[in-house]
Design an enzyme around this catalytic site. Structure first.
Site, mmCIF file in Angstrom:
data_model
loop_
_atom_site.group_PDB
_atom_site.id
_atom_site.type_symbol
_atom_site.label_atom_id
_atom_site.label_comp_id
_atom_site.label_asym_id
_atom_site.label_seq_id
_atom_site.Cartn_x
_atom_site.Cartn_y
_atom_site.Cartn_z
ATOM 1 N N HIS A 71 0.836 -1.201 0.000
ATOM 2 C CA HIS A 71 0.000 0.000 0.000
ATOM 3 C C HIS A 71 0.869 1.250 0.000
ATOM 4 C CE1 HIS A 71 0.631 0.886 4.335
ATOM 5 N NE2 HIS A 71 0.533 -0.413 4.533
ATOM 6 N N ASP A 73 -0.319 4.388 1.060
ATOM 7 C CA ASP A 73 -0.700 5.390 2.058
ATOM 8 C C ASP A 73 0.024 5.155 3.379
ATOM 9 O OD1 ASP A 73 -2.362 3.026 2.228
ATOM 10 O OD2 ASP A 73 -3.637 4.084 3.659
ATOM 11 N N GLU A 135 -5.161 1.601 2.593
ATOM 12 C CA GLU A 135 -5.043 0.397 3.423
ATOM 13 C C GLU A 135 -5.148 0.751 4.896
ATOM 14 O OE1 GLU A 135 -3.016 -2.638 5.914
ATOM 15 O OE2 GLU A 135 -2.501 -0.528 5.658
ATOM 16 N N GLU A 136 -4.573 1.896 5.261
ATOM 17 C CA GLU A 136 -4.497 2.277 6.669
ATOM 18 C C GLU A 136 -5.848 2.640 7.274
ATOM 19 O OE1 GLU A 136 -2.079 1.721 8.414
ATOM 20 O OE2 GLU A 136 -0.181 1.986 7.364
ATOM 21 N N HIS A 354 3.932 3.605 12.498
ATOM 22 C CA HIS A 354 2.915 4.481 13.080
ATOM 23 C C HIS A 354 3.461 5.353 14.206
ATOM 24 C CE1 HIS A 354 -0.746 1.880 11.622
ATOM 25 N NE2 HIS A 354 0.259 1.854 10.766
#
Length: 383
Positions: A71, A73, A135-136, A354
């Site tokens: 992904h 993002d 995706e996130e 994150h």
């Protein structure tokens, strides 16, 4: 090769592809890079046209082959205390810092840096490349690409998703169902509370029911996962405006992180059935009272056979015999549902994902490049 990976990662990190932003500038860059090596690609846009998946393939025509997927993002940096610029690659002490360096632009950089070498080979099967968005926020964006693959006559047989796993192969993760419950009651002065319908009170009853349903879910256990059972929790709740006003509205969001074979729809049905038993008392005071449920996001779990030929090959490619599961979700279950056997293996650790000062180590990127080199050899070897 290490310089190529570093330069590619620097370019990718420089694009702010936080999920709330467009990813089109990054997709433009990737598409141009593929064009340089004679590889055509196809976009699948979201409804507004502000984001896109990108899909490409090289090698011979026909179905089968291997897909490398990731992904584009990243999660926000808002409120985080970074000591380095989040959207600028910083090299320090054998690490590359930047938002998305671990989750998961490090893998994308390795894939893109390997494109010239794959393009130079005479592959005996197709190599598929997939780059997704959103995706996130619940694996939302990839679904149009999954639908394309499902309808295609040239679907890949296998997929490696490069989520950060410290280059250890992963065969499973839990699925997720997220929902919102909204309650509408009737406001009145709190001195005359029986004349109103307290939306928070009824929300509390539903949340208590969710706790009971969560306890029932936890009875079924699978030691391959951590924790070894499905979990259910309420994450947010909003309601009321002042202490002396009976609250008319309340809403709460809940999620179920479930074992791959858990029957979570039965949990939702049980909660909705319980809600229907609350409505008569609410509507006896205020006929306009309502309880509604709205799905927010959903993706299936993943549980690939760790004894399959594919798993054995991946273990050789990444030089690791130890298979495991992970606590976080991926797009893998969606690919698996349409018949593309999927495993996870990528550089970096979600321990860094994150977080402020997110990083991926140079060693992890080198190990990823070694895996892709072994894969390339396997795809060109004569059997």
């Amino acid at each position: 090769m290490s310089d190529r990976v570093r330069d590619m990662l620097a370019k990718l990190v420089a694009f702010d592809t936080t999920s709330r932003e467009s990813n089109l500038e990054l997709i433009d860059f990737i598409q141009s890079w593929l064009d340089e090596w004679g590889i055509s690609s196809q976009r699948f846009y979201n409804q507004s046209g502000s984001k896109a998946n990108l899909y490409a393939r090289l090698g011979p025509a026909g179905d089968g082959g291997v897909m490398l997927s990731g992904h584009t993002d990243v999660v926000p940096v808002d409120g985080q205390q970074w000591t380095v610029p989040p959207f600028e690659l910083t090299a320090r002490d054998g690490r590359y810092y930047g938002r998305g360096s671990a989750d998961m632009k490090g893998f994308l950089a390795c894939v893109l840096a390997s494109v010239p070498d794959f393009a130079a080979r005479r592959l005996r099967m197709p190599l598929h490349l997939a780059f997704s968005y959103d995706e996130e926020v619940g694996c939302l964006g990839v679904r149009s690409l999954v639908a394309h693959l499902n309808a295609s006559q040239d679907k890949p047989a296998m997929c490696i998703i490069g989520e950060p796993s410290e280059m250890r192969p992963v065969y499973g993760h839990k699925g997720k169902l997220a929902m919102r419950c909204q309650l509408r009651g009737k406001a009145c002065h709190s001195a005359y509370a029986p004349q109103g319908v307290n939306a928070i009170t009824y929300a509390a009853k539903l949340i208590a029911k969710l706790d009971t349903l969560g306890e029932q879910l936890a009875v079924v256990q699978d030691a391959r996962f951590d924790p070894p059972y499905s979990t259910l929790q309420v994450g947010t709740i909003q309601g009321g405006s002042a202490l002396n006003i009976v609250p008319q509205d309340c809403r709460f969001d809940f999620e179920i992180r479930h074992l791959p074979d858990a029957k979570v729809d039965e949990v939702v049905e049980a909660l909705q059935q319980y809600a229907s038993t609350l409505l008569p008392a609410m509507q006896a005071v205020a006929p306009e009272s309502q309880i509604t449920f709205e799905p927010l996001s959903r993706y299936p779990g993943l549980l690939t056979d760790a004894q399959s030929d594919f798993a054995g090959w991946l273990a050789q490619w990444c030089d690791s015999e130890t298979f495991s599961t992970v606590a976080f979700g991926t797009e893998g279950g969606l690919f698996d549902e349409v018949g593309v056997a999927t495993l996870i293996c990528g550089p970096g650790s979600m321990d860094q994902g994150h977080k402020p000062d997110e990083y991926v180590s140079v060693d992890q990127l080198e190990r990823c490049m070694a895996m892709l080199s072994r894969l390339r050899h396997w795809m060109t070897a004569t059997h």
